[in-house]
Design a protein around this motif. Structure first.
Motif, mmCIF file in Angstrom:
data_model
loop_
_atom_site.group_PDB
_atom_site.id
_atom_site.type_symbol
_atom_site.label_atom_id
_atom_site.label_comp_id
_atom_site.label_asym_id
_atom_site.label_seq_id
_atom_site.Cartn_x
_atom_site.Cartn_y
_atom_site.Cartn_z
ATOM 1 N N TRP A 1 4.804 0.410 3.635
ATOM 2 C CA TRP A 1 5.624 0.899 2.520
ATOM 3 C C TRP A 1 6.837 0.004 2.292
ATOM 4 O O TRP A 1 7.187 -0.308 1.144
ATOM 5 C CB TRP A 1 6.089 2.323 2.817
ATOM 6 C CG TRP A 1 7.100 2.845 1.833
ATOM 7 C CD1 TRP A 1 6.879 3.140 0.534
ATOM 8 C CD2 TRP A 1 8.476 3.136 2.101
ATOM 9 N NE1 TRP A 1 8.040 3.581 -0.050
ATOM 10 C CE2 TRP A 1 9.031 3.604 0.905
ATOM 11 C CE3 TRP A 1 9.290 3.047 3.232
ATOM 12 C CZ2 TRP A 1 10.366 3.980 0.797
ATOM 13 C CZ3 TRP A 1 10.608 3.426 3.120
ATOM 14 C CH2 TRP A 1 11.137 3.882 1.903
ATOM 15 N N THR B 1 10.413 -2.057 -1.380
ATOM 16 C CA THR B 1 9.240 -1.186 -1.453
ATOM 17 C C THR B 1 8.490 -1.487 -2.732
ATOM 18 O O THR B 1 8.147 -2.622 -3.014
ATOM 19 C CB THR B 1 9.649 0.284 -1.364
ATOM 20 O OG1 THR B 1 10.562 0.581 -2.445
ATOM 21 C CG2 THR B 1 10.373 0.562 -0.067
ATOM 22 N N THR B 2 8.228 -0.476 -3.486
ATOM 23 C CA THR B 2 7.544 -0.700 -4.753
ATOM 24 C C THR B 2 8.537 -1.212 -5.783
ATOM 25 O O THR B 2 9.740 -1.207 -5.585
ATOM 26 C CB THR B 2 6.916 0.603 -5.262
ATOM 27 O OG1 THR B 2 7.940 1.590 -5.343
ATOM 28 C CG2 THR B 2 5.846 1.084 -4.289
ATOM 29 N N THR C 1 7.294 3.840 -10.722
ATOM 30 C CA THR C 1 5.943 4.008 -10.179
ATOM 31 C C THR C 1 5.941 4.383 -8.712
ATOM 32 O O THR C 1 5.529 3.617 -7.862
ATOM 33 C CB THR C 1 5.139 2.720 -10.375
ATOM 34 O OG1 THR C 1 5.777 1.658 -9.669
ATOM 35 C CG2 THR C 1 5.044 2.373 -11.833
ATOM 36 N N ASP C 2 6.408 5.595 -8.348
ATOM 37 C CA ASP C 2 6.267 6.095 -7.005
ATOM 38 C C ASP C 2 5.567 7.431 -7.084
ATOM 39 O O ASP C 2 6.087 8.441 -6.615
ATOM 40 C CB ASP C 2 7.644 6.210 -6.348
ATOM 41 C CG ASP C 2 7.524 6.083 -4.855
ATOM 42 O OD1 ASP C 2 8.516 6.362 -4.166
ATOM 43 O OD2 ASP C 2 6.444 5.710 -4.380
ATOM 44 N N SER D 1 0.560 6.213 1.344
ATOM 45 C CA SER D 1 1.748 5.714 0.648
ATOM 46 C C SER D 1 2.830 6.770 0.759
ATOM 47 O O SER D 1 2.572 7.901 1.195
ATOM 48 C CB SER D 1 1.454 5.418 -0.823
ATOM 49 O OG SER D 1 1.148 6.623 -1.509
ATOM 50 N N ALA E 1 4.175 8.190 -1.685
ATOM 51 C CA ALA E 1 3.908 9.227 -2.683
ATOM 52 C C ALA E 1 2.773 10.142 -2.254
ATOM 53 O O ALA E 1 2.851 11.359 -2.436
ATOM 54 C CB ALA E 1 3.592 8.574 -4.027
#
Lengths: 334, 162
Positions: free
Chosen positions: A243, A250-251, B17-18, B112, B114
């Motif tokens: 993650w 992270t994202t 986007t999570d 993930s 999420a």
């Protein structure tokens, strides 16, 4: 007839006598002045600085190239300075609730205040327990390093201020545990609790960035960058998807840094400046025709002034010899 | 001003986007097919599917026509069995109830932030009685939280569509 011949002969003799006397008078050598106390007078110029003949002689030659071409090359020396910075942007973001941090120190070297090779090294860690989820992600402190280059658009300006674009290539290792996992299956009325431990991996990624640097006080500066990053290769652990990647985040594709910078100069600024025009013109001309007889130049002590002097009809400038030097030695500013 | 821009950029990046686009658990989803070529999905009505040893209601107790059903696996055991009862359907007079048994390995998996953490089920063996069922397969060999069918039950008797 004989009388006329005698008369003609006498006239011819008389003419010859007169011409000889006149020629003798023309050949009289004028006295040369050798008064060293007499101040030197400005000289007239019959040729321009490129050796081309002028339509009228002038007292002063103007510099023909009044507008110098802008220099495209570097202004500052090759090894201009070294900067060391500390990035603490994530400390600010932690106050905003971010649950992962990456801190690094970096160093760059200023090449002509133009290109800045840079190296960054730091550690990153995370501790995330999101709401409405069934786990805790605990990223252990892991090392990352980046190597890259910045391009300063203000390379001719004061090095205390920069606007730059850059890129980085990065490597990061990561280790983490996913703990406090709870899984429910309502149909069977079952709940399982377990951990996923000792997850390890590494990642290669790249960044492109833009930033600025501004001076605070003396050698202290502050710098900001905004970065877009992208993964090249990630070796995932066996039982999870990573993650948080140190230095990456992270994202999301965007990240930022906020650094306090200390700059160490390596050399004094050597800016090539335009030389000032001299207060006093040079005393003599140099160039084509400099060795010509006195017809090329005349002193103002003559009865005629420089404004009244005109070249004699039979005194056309001779062919310009190729001396390779300008017609005068006035400074050109090069 | 640049600091404000930087913080805005980071805020936008952090908000992006999570969201879990799949399931938050590994869910075995079985589809119904005819055993004859070509491959054809079929619908059954009046089925009752019950987990062996469950204390609650049936998995499926629907008088309507269905072409697929979830079969939740146990997480404290490595096997789960289901009984497919055709009472109330057209197959009632043709076939007795079938029993499906799945044997699997439970694999801890963190998907993930999420979607969270879960068990994946790596199928070791599928056993079934053959009253109305011809065969049962798990094409991928593993059941994850990915949305979609991951088990196929082939019936030898093609039921009439209701």
């Amino acid at each position: 007839m004989t009388d006329m011949r005698i008369t003609c002969n006498r006239l011819i003799s008389l003419l010859l006598l007169i011409c000889s006397v006149a020629g003798t008078a023309a050949q009289t050598i004028n006295p040369v002045e050798n008064d060293d106390e007499k101040p030197r007078q400005p000289t007239l110029h019959f040729y321009d600085k490129h050796g081309e003949p002028l339509e009228e002689p002038v007292l002063f030659l103007a510099d023909l190239d009044t507008v110098t071409k802008a220099k495209s090359g570097p202004v500052y020396p090759l090894l201009n300075s070294v900067s060391i910075g500390v990035n603490f942007f994530d400390a600010v973001m932690k106050l905003a609730g971010q649950n992962h941090q990456s801190y690094d120190i970096w160093a760059d070297i200023s090449l002509h205040n133009w290109f800045f090779p840079v190296i960054e090294a730091g550690i990153g860690f995370a501790d995330n327990r999101p709401d409405d989820t069934n786990f805790r992600y605990k990223g252990k402190a892991s090392f990352y390093a980046k190597l890259g280059m910045n391009y300063n658009f203000l390379y001719k300006s004061n090095p205390d201020y920069q606007i730059f674009l850059g890129f980085r290539a990065a490597y990061a290792g990561f280790k983490y545990d996913v703990t406090d996992i709870t899984v429910d299956v309502p149909y069977w009325d079952q709940t399982a609790r377990f951990d996923i431990l000792d997850q390890k991996g590494h990642a290669f990624y790249g960044e492109v960035l833009g930033g600025i640097k501004v001076k605070l006080y003396k050698a202290l500066s502050m710098g900001w960058t905004v970065r877009y990053h992208f993964k090249w290769n990630v070796k995932q652990p066996s039982n999870s998807n990573v993650w948080f990647i140190p230095g990456y985040g992270t994202t999301g594709g965007l990240n930022a840094t906020f650094s306090l910078v200390y700059t160490i100069p390596l050399s004094k600024k050597e800016v090539k400046e335009e030389p000032a025009l001299p207060d006093v013109l040079p005393e003599r001309t140099v160039g084509p025709g400099a060795d010509r007889p006195s017809q090329q130049s005349a002193t103002a002590s003559d009865e005629k002034t420089s404004a009244d002097v005109e070249p004699a009809a039979d005194e056309e400038p001779a062919a310009r010899p190729d001396t390779g030097q300008p017609a005068n030695d006035l400074p050109t500013g090069d | 001003m640049f600091l404000a821009v930087t913080l805005s950029v980071s805020a936008l990046a952090g908000c992006s986007t999570d969201e879990c686009l799949d399931n938050k658990n590994a869910l075995p989803l079985a589809g119904f097919y005819s055993s004859e070529e070509p491959l054809q999905a079929v619908s059954l009505s009046g089925l009752t599917i019950t987990g062996v040893g469950s204390v609650g209601d049936s998995v499926v107790n629907d008088r309507g026509s269905i072409s697929s059903t979830y079969l939740p696996f146990k997480i404290d055991s490595d096997t789960t069995a289901f009984i497919i009862d055709y009472l109330g359907s057209r197959l009632e007079s043709i076939a007795d109830a079938d029993t499906l048994t799945f044997a699997y390995d439970r694999v801890p998996w963190f998907e993930s932030a999420a979607c969270g953490a879960m068990y994946d089920f790596r199928i070791r063996e599928i056993a079934t009685t053959l009253h109305a069922i011809d065969s049962v397969t798990c094409p991928a060999g593993i059941i994850t939280n990915a949305e979609g069918e991951n088990i196929r039950i082939y019936f030898t008797v093609i039921p009439e569509y209701d």
